[in-house]
Design a protein around this motif. Sequence first.
Motif, PDB file in Angstrom:
ATOM      1  N   PHE A 110     -54.092  47.442 -30.665  1.00 44.81           N
ATOM      2  CA  PHE A 110     -55.412  46.808 -30.601  1.00 44.81           C
ATOM      3  C   PHE A 110     -55.733  46.234 -29.224  1.00 44.81           C
ATOM      4  O   PHE A 110     -56.908  46.109 -28.873  1.00 44.81           O
ATOM      5  N   PHE A 111     -54.715  45.858 -28.449  1.00 41.88           N
ATOM      6  CA  PHE A 111     -54.939  45.277 -27.134  1.00 41.88           C
ATOM      7  C   PHE A 111     -54.818  46.377 -26.079  1.00 41.88           C
ATOM      8  O   PHE A 111     -53.751  46.957 -25.901  1.00 41.88           O
ATOM      9  N   THR A 112     -55.904  46.652 -25.375  1.00 40.33           N
ATOM     10  CA  THR A 112     -55.901  47.778 -24.439  1.00 40.33           C
ATOM     11  C   THR A 112     -55.382  47.412 -23.051  1.00 40.33           C
ATOM     12  O   THR A 112     -54.822  48.261 -22.358  1.00 40.33           O
ATOM     13  N   ASP A 113     -55.557  46.160 -22.617  1.00 32.95           N
ATOM     14  CA  ASP A 113     -55.211  45.804 -21.234  1.00 32.95           C
ATOM     15  C   ASP A 113     -54.074  44.787 -21.158  1.00 32.95           C
ATOM     16  O   ASP A 113     -53.888  44.137 -20.142  1.00 32.95           O
ATOM     17  N   ALA A 114     -53.296  44.655 -22.230  1.00 34.10           N
ATOM     18  CA  ALA A 114     -52.180  43.715 -22.239  1.00 34.10           C
ATOM     19  C   ALA A 114     -50.923  44.371 -21.683  1.00 34.10           C
ATOM     20  O   ALA A 114     -50.826  45.597 -21.582  1.00 34.10           O
ATOM     21  N   LEU A 115     -49.944  43.541 -21.319  1.00 38.00           N
ATOM     22  CA  LEU A 115     -48.598  44.027 -21.039  1.00 38.00           C
ATOM     23  C   LEU A 115     -47.931  44.192 -22.404  1.00 38.00           C
ATOM     24  O   LEU A 115     -47.713  43.217 -23.124  1.00 38.00           O
ATOM     25  N   LYS A 116     -47.589  45.421 -22.762  1.00 40.58           N
ATOM     26  CA  LYS A 116     -47.083  45.741 -24.098  1.00 40.58           C
ATOM     27  C   LYS A 116     -45.563  45.850 -24.055  1.00 40.58           C
ATOM     28  O   LYS A 116     -45.013  46.781 -23.478  1.00 40.58           O
ATOM     29  N   VAL A 117     -44.899  44.875 -24.684  1.00 40.43           N
ATOM     30  CA  VAL A 117     -43.442  44.764 -24.622  1.00 40.43           C
ATOM     31  C   VAL A 117     -42.842  45.147 -25.971  1.00 40.43           C
ATOM     32  O   VAL A 117     -43.221  44.603 -27.012  1.00 40.43           O
ATOM     33  N   HIS A 118     -41.884  46.084 -25.943  1.00 41.56           N
ATOM     34  CA  HIS A 118     -41.198  46.542 -27.152  1.00 41.56           C
ATOM     35  C   HIS A 118     -39.720  46.186 -27.025  1.00 41.56           C
ATOM     36  O   HIS A 118     -39.058  46.577 -26.067  1.00 41.56           O
ATOM     37  N   MET A 119     -39.182  45.429 -27.993  1.00 36.99           N
ATOM     38  CA  MET A 119     -37.820  44.920 -27.909  1.00 36.99           C
ATOM     39  C   MET A 119     -36.917  45.667 -28.896  1.00 36.99           C
ATOM     40  O   MET A 119     -37.263  45.812 -30.072  1.00 36.99           O
ATOM     41  N   ILE A 120     -35.749  46.138 -28.392  1.00 35.31           N
ATOM     42  CA  ILE A 120     -34.928  47.084 -29.167  1.00 35.31           C
ATOM     43  C   ILE A 120     -33.438  46.720 -29.151  1.00 35.31           C
ATOM     44  O   ILE A 120     -32.664  47.337 -28.423  1.00 35.31           O
ATOM     45  N   PRO A 121     -32.987  45.801 -29.959  1.00 35.76           N
ATOM     46  CA  PRO A 121     -31.549  45.517 -30.020  1.00 35.76           C
ATOM     47  C   PRO A 121     -30.812  46.594 -30.809  1.00 35.76           C
ATOM     48  O   PRO A 121     -31.421  47.365 -31.558  1.00 35.76           O
ATOM     49  N   GLU A 122     -29.506  46.641 -30.659  1.00 38.88           N
ATOM     50  CA  GLU A 122     -28.682  47.512 -31.485  1.00 38.88           C
ATOM     51  C   GLU A 122     -28.823  47.046 -32.930  1.00 38.88           C
ATOM     52  O   GLU A 122     -28.795  45.847 -33.206  1.00 38.88           O
ATOM     53  N   PRO A 123     -29.015  47.957 -33.901  1.00 42.63           N
ATOM     54  CA  PRO A 123     -29.309  47.554 -35.286  1.00 42.63           C
ATOM     55  C   PRO A 123     -28.290  46.607 -35.904  1.00 42.63           C
ATOM     56  O   PRO A 123     -28.664  45.682 -36.639  1.00 42.63           O
ATOM     57  N   GLY A 124     -27.007  46.816 -35.628  1.00 40.72           N
ATOM     58  CA  GLY A 124     -26.001  45.915 -36.186  1.00 40.72           C
ATOM     59  C   GLY A 124     -26.134  44.503 -35.653  1.00 40.72           C
ATOM     60  O   GLY A 124     -25.969  43.525 -36.395  1.00 40.72           O
ATOM     61  N   GLU A 125     -26.448  44.377 -34.358  1.00 42.85           N
ATOM     62  CA  GLU A 125     -26.646  43.056 -33.763  1.00 42.85           C
ATOM     63  C   GLU A 125     -27.887  42.386 -34.344  1.00 42.85           C
ATOM     64  O   GLU A 125     -27.878  41.175 -34.623  1.00 42.85           O
ATOM     65  N   ALA A 126     -28.955  43.153 -34.555  1.00 43.32           N
ATOM     66  CA  ALA A 126     -30.163  42.594 -35.166  1.00 43.32           C
ATOM     67  C   ALA A 126     -29.858  42.064 -36.564  1.00 43.32           C
ATOM     68  O   ALA A 126     -30.308  40.980 -36.946  1.00 43.32           O
ATOM     69  N   ALA A 127     -29.070  42.816 -37.336  1.00 39.88           N
ATOM     70  CA  ALA A 127     -28.715  42.383 -38.687  1.00 39.88           C
ATOM     71  C   ALA A 127     -27.875  41.113 -38.650  1.00 39.88           C
ATOM     72  O   ALA A 127     -28.059  40.213 -39.478  1.00 39.88           O
ATOM     73  N   ARG A 128     -26.946  41.017 -37.700  1.00 43.69           N
ATOM     74  CA  ARG A 128     -26.122  39.803 -37.582  1.00 43.69           C
ATOM     75  C   ARG A 128     -26.985  38.583 -37.290  1.00 43.69           C
ATOM     76  O   ARG A 128     -26.761  37.501 -37.830  1.00 43.69           O
ATOM     77  N   ARG A 129     -27.975  38.747 -36.416  1.00 42.77           N
ATOM     78  CA  ARG A 129     -28.848  37.622 -36.079  1.00 42.77           C
ATOM     79  C   ARG A 129     -29.648  37.169 -37.296  1.00 42.77           C
ATOM     80  O   ARG A 129     -29.783  35.956 -37.551  1.00 42.77           O
TER      81      ARG A 129
END
Length: 293
Positions: A110-129
């Motif tokens: 939806f935002f055309t002129d924003a800085l678009k940041v995508h964050m990608i941890p390792e899935p196992g680490e995301a689950a631990r958090r």
Amino acid sequence: IARHARAEDRQPVIRGVPVVSVRQSIVFNGDLGSGKSTVSIEIAKRLGLRRVSVGDLYRQMAQERQMTALQLNLHAELDQAVDGYVDQLQRDIAASGERLVMDSRLAWHFFTDALKVHMIPEPGEAARRVLARPSGPAESYTSLEEAKAKLHERSESERSRFLVRYGVDKARLRNYDLICDTTRAAPEEVIEHIVAVYEGRLGADVLRDEPPLLLLDPARVYPTEDIATLRGLWDSEFVGEVAGAGDEALEPLRIGYTGAHFFVVDGHRRLSAALQSGFHLVPAQLGGEGVRQ
């Protein structure tokens, strides 16, 4: 080793177009456990911007319906009113022109002129958090395996819904300006790098010429040379130069992406030096991207 951009060149550049910083927002996308809430909160404080979290809104909606977050996601696949309300909210905010920090899995659409940041941890680490933090009525897991499985199921539910309703794939990296791997990097380190990108001090050439800029954990990047060749790349003097200059000064690696894994197209020597220097993040640009099934 690449030099930092000159001060007069530090104006943010998004999708090849210089953007006046007072009008630019930052939008964060990432699954649960990616760290986007922690990072977006601190960046909003540092930049003095209002922060809006669509995740908080969804959790509130789930609680009101006495559902888990996953159940609400599955319900939203059948009831368009759930997404319709949230989508209109994001459209209205984007149209207002307010400069803000947005924590949302679809704000990049939806935002055309924003800085678009995508964050990608390792899935196992995301689950631990996620498993380690206090659970609420909308999200509760009893084991690491359950957390990992449920997070994957929730992410795929969202991806399917976005594909059907909007014709966009949230897993496609070229939707974004900045991909940031948060597996090992501390929140403070991630914040410093994102602010450097936002202010034009890091990756301006990549953002201008061939976005996205990738900030990857070098330990998660696969080599494509045999071990004998890699051993021949060892150069203690070069490693010392890299360690002294820091990861932000490293010339970006050229990376391929299979839809699940990153691999080196060009830059084995730099990757080796980054690993030997103990870096948690290295800059890279995307050479090719496979389609995730």
